[in-house]
Design a protein around this motif. Structure first.
Motif, PDB file in Angstrom:
ATOM      1  N   LEU A 339      50.018  53.263  38.830  1.00 41.57           N
ATOM      2  CA  LEU A 339      48.679  53.645  39.265  1.00 41.57           C
ATOM      3  C   LEU A 339      48.079  54.685  38.330  1.00 41.57           C
ATOM      4  CD1 LEU A 339      49.230  53.854  43.132  1.00 41.57           C
ATOM      5  CD2 LEU A 339      47.951  52.107  41.898  1.00 41.57           C
ATOM      6  N   ALA A 340      48.893  55.639  37.882  1.00 43.33           N
ATOM      7  CA  ALA A 340      48.406  56.645  36.932  1.00 43.33           C
ATOM      8  C   ALA A 340      48.032  56.014  35.597  1.00 43.33           C
ATOM      9  CB  ALA A 340      49.469  57.723  36.736  1.00 43.33           C
ATOM     10  N   VAL A 341      48.810  55.026  35.156  1.00 44.19           N
ATOM     11  CA  VAL A 341      48.492  54.341  33.896  1.00 44.19           C
ATOM     12  C   VAL A 341      47.189  53.563  34.026  1.00 44.19           C
ATOM     13  CG1 VAL A 341      49.262  52.519  32.321  1.00 44.19           C
ATOM     14  CG2 VAL A 341      50.895  54.215  33.150  1.00 44.19           C
ATOM     15  N   LEU A 342      46.991  52.884  35.152  1.00 45.05           N
ATOM     16  CA  LEU A 342      45.755  52.130  35.352  1.00 45.05           C
ATOM     17  C   LEU A 342      44.544  53.052  35.408  1.00 45.05           C
ATOM     18  CD1 LEU A 342      46.876  49.467  37.995  1.00 45.05           C
ATOM     19  CD2 LEU A 342      46.317  49.066  35.599  1.00 45.05           C
ATOM     20  N   MET A 348      40.301  52.801  35.864  1.00 45.45           N
ATOM     21  CA  MET A 348      40.117  52.477  37.270  1.00 45.45           C
ATOM     22  C   MET A 348      40.239  53.741  38.114  1.00 45.45           C
ATOM     23  SD  MET A 348      42.449  49.015  37.453  1.00 45.45           S
ATOM     24  CE  MET A 348      42.043  48.824  39.183  1.00 45.45           C
ATOM     25  N   ARG A 349      39.316  53.918  39.030  1.00 44.88           N
ATOM     26  CA  ARG A 349      39.315  55.101  39.888  1.00 44.88           C
ATOM     27  C   ARG A 349      40.109  54.802  41.159  1.00 44.88           C
ATOM     28  NH1 ARG A 349      33.096  57.473  39.407  1.00 44.88           N
ATOM     29  NH2 ARG A 349      33.108  57.731  37.123  1.00 44.88           N
ATOM     30  N   LEU A 350      41.381  55.114  41.100  1.00 38.48           N
ATOM     31  CA  LEU A 350      42.279  54.827  42.214  1.00 38.48           C
ATOM     32  C   LEU A 350      42.683  56.075  42.987  1.00 38.48           C
ATOM     33  CD1 LEU A 350      44.612  52.286  40.359  1.00 38.48           C
ATOM     34  CD2 LEU A 350      42.791  51.747  41.974  1.00 38.48           C
ATOM     35  N   GLY A 351      42.138  57.242  42.603  1.00 38.86           N
ATOM     36  CA  GLY A 351      42.549  58.492  43.240  1.00 38.86           C
ATOM     37  C   GLY A 351      42.205  58.569  44.705  1.00 38.86           C
ATOM     38  N   TYR A 382      41.699  45.504  43.800  1.00 34.87           N
ATOM     39  CA  TYR A 382      40.681  46.547  43.607  1.00 34.87           C
ATOM     40  C   TYR A 382      39.309  45.943  43.319  1.00 34.87           C
ATOM     41  CZ  TYR A 382      38.340  50.589  41.510  1.00 34.87           C
ATOM     42  OH  TYR A 382      37.442  51.599  41.206  1.00 34.87           O
ATOM     43  N   GLU A 383      39.266  44.866  42.538  1.00 28.84           N
ATOM     44  CA  GLU A 383      37.998  44.262  42.149  1.00 28.84           C
ATOM     45  C   GLU A 383      37.649  43.018  42.959  1.00 28.84           C
ATOM     46  OE1 GLU A 383      37.817  43.583  37.972  1.00 28.84           O
ATOM     47  OE2 GLU A 383      37.771  45.728  37.500  1.00 28.84           O
ATOM     48  N   LEU A 449      47.025  46.613  28.218  1.00 27.54           N
ATOM     49  CA  LEU A 449      46.464  46.251  29.510  1.00 27.54           C
ATOM     50  C   LEU A 449      45.044  45.716  29.365  1.00 27.54           C
ATOM     51  CD1 LEU A 449      47.700  49.130  31.879  1.00 27.54           C
ATOM     52  CD2 LEU A 449      48.345  46.719  31.961  1.00 27.54           C
ATOM     53  N   GLU A 450      44.299  46.227  28.365  1.00 27.47           N
ATOM     54  CA  GLU A 450      42.937  45.740  28.147  1.00 27.47           C
ATOM     55  C   GLU A 450      42.934  44.256  27.828  1.00 27.47           C
ATOM     56  OE1 GLU A 450      44.265  48.353  26.855  1.00 27.47           O
ATOM     57  OE2 GLU A 450      43.003  50.123  27.182  1.00 27.47           O
ATOM     58  N   GLU A 451      43.904  43.804  27.037  1.00 27.32           N
ATOM     59  CA  GLU A 451      43.977  42.388  26.698  1.00 27.32           C
ATOM     60  C   GLU A 451      44.345  41.552  27.916  1.00 27.32           C
ATOM     61  OE1 GLU A 451      46.594  41.818  23.399  1.00 27.32           O
ATOM     62  OE2 GLU A 451      45.728  43.456  22.231  1.00 27.32           O
TER      63      GLU A 451
END
Length: 459
Positions: A339-342, A348-351, A382-383, A449-451
């Protein structure tokens, strides 16, 4: 009258002390020493002594080159899962310990094995159930054998007397915590009793080349009850895992002197007994009528066995203050790292999001190759954008957002292709030297991860 001799034993590791100690110097546990009555006698009287039995022999030194280990071939059962976990079958003269939660199916598995070997004379010794109870279980399994003998006894001296008369080819003890020997005056299940009874059974197994199965209880922490020396004395330690309220069971090995400790066996509990599952990937993948958000398929390895499992996640705004982070079957610390890496690398705003992660099928997994599938599942939830059904993932995610290679990627690709997946995403560093043209499945190689996001969600 002879003076009663006592000693103190650690209930965690089996260490012995002439006086009580608050902290065990061997294992470091507190308040584990218990006083037990011991009696020093001639251990050969009434027990299994050297030279007894049909094949008893006095040991003598031999040159290593002169030892012929092929004179005792492995015993192949009709249970392919057990044979795989044991390393190719039961080794004659081996001492095998199997533990698990109450009601998980240990006794069912052992009785099933006893009935599946009609050519061998099997003695099933039960200290917990009567003959009629074992007969009822055997009738439910709908399997019969004319060479399966049942003995309800807890005294090791009486058991060995029956063994000398019957001369079995396989011995099953259910369970080792219920046996007691006359040479130790403490109660059954104590450290000294378990150690003495296991020692007698070990001498019998080694001197007669008869394999012995021991069923062991476990503690509330999941460890096998009794002294730690019990696991050191046996040749193989098997652990029967799974939720007894679910239908699937997993047989793992934590110690095996005659094979790998990386093998895994999967069973399905039915009314007629345990059924070995030949292709576990098919039962671990949920059959869905529609594409759902937050679902991704990961290719993992359990020992030497490739498995495809379903990762499910739910990401929703936190409405009760502190966001929740919950995972079932997956390491919660690794989930927090991903989650921290994402959030850091993926933007991504997962906080302020509640995150729930589940591994379908009730498995507990620790293969880092599932990182990519977990990230895809989290992004999908999330999306609100589903992952295509024909997609599979196998890759480790680093702290920099890079996709790292995993070992034995060719086995994962072959398993995904066998189950009908059209595409599999792996690290581009994992396909170096790999002949990708021999696979019909489309191999998508990514490095960040972008790819991965562009290949799945951007289009």
């Amino acid at each position: 009258m002879a003076k009663i001799k006592t000693s103190y034993f650690c209930q965690n590791c089996g260490a012995q002390s002439p006086k009580w100690l608050g902290k065990c110097p061997a294992c470091g546990e507190w308040n584990t020493y218990v006083e037990e009555i011991i009696q020093k006698e001639d251990s050969g009287k009434g027990s299994w002594k050297q030279g007894a039995g049909r094949e008893g022999r006095i040991a003598s030194p031999k040159k290593l080159q002169e030892i012929d280990f092929e004179q005792y071939p492995r015993i192949i059962t009709r249970d392919m899962e057990l044979d795989r976990v044991l390393g190719g079958g039961i080794v004659p003269g081996s001492l095998i310990l199997i533990g698990g939660e109450p009601g998980i199916g240990k006794s069912t598995l052992m009785l099933q094995i006893a009935l599946m070997l009609p050519r061998l004379k099997v003695l099933y010794v039960s200290g917990e159930e009567s003959e009629s109870q074992i007969k009822m279980r055997a009738e439910r399994m709908q399997v019969s054998s004319e060479n399966c003998y049942v003995l309800s006894e807890t005294n090791t001296q009486n058991i060995f007397e029956q063994i000398k008369l019957l001369e079995p080819d396989l011995l099953i003890i259910d369970s080792i915590q219920t046996l007691h020997s006359k040479h130790v005056e403490s109660a059954a299940g104590s450290v000294s009793q378990v150690r003495e009874c296991t020692g007698e059974l070990m001498r019998f197994a080694k001197e007669t080349a008869t394999p012995v199965f021991l069923i062991g209880h476990i503690t509330k922490d999941g460890a096998i009850a009794g002294p730690k020396v019990l696991e050191h004395m046996v040749d193989t330690v098997l652990q029967f895992e799974g939720d007894r309220h679910l239908s699937y069971r997993i047989l793992r090995t934590s110690k095996n002197r005659f094979g790998s400790t990386n093998e895994l066996g999967i069973y399905e509990m039915r009314a007629e007994g345990l059924r070995p599952v030949a292709n576990p990937s098919e039962i671990l993948l949920t059959q869905r009528e529609e594409i759902l958000n937050g679902v991704a398929i990961g290719a993992m390895l359990e020992g030497n066995r490739p498995l495809l499992i379903e990762i499910q996640s739910l990401v929703s705004p936190a409405t009760y203050g502190t966001p929740q982070r919950s995972s079932t079957g997956f390491d919660s610390k690794r989930l927090n790292m991903l989650l921290a890496v994402l959030e850091k690398r993926g933007g991504m705003r997962l906080g302020q999001q509640d995150v729930f992660l589940n591994v379908a099928g009730g498995l507990r997994v620790d293969d880092p190759a599932l990182d990519l599938a977990v990230c895809a599942s989290l992004i999908s939830s999330y999306e609100d954008n589903p992952v295509p059904e024909d997609f599979c993932f196998a890759g480790e995610v680093g702290l920099g957002g890079e996709i790292r290679a995993v070992h034995r990627v060719e086995n994962r690709i072959a398993e995904a292709e066998k189950l009908g997946f059209k595409r599999i995403m792996v690290s581009k560093y994992a396909i170096k030297g790999l002949d990708v043209d021999k696979y019909k499945i489309n191999i998508i190689a990514v490095s960040k991860l972008e790819e991965m996001y562009q290949a799945i969600f951007a289009g």
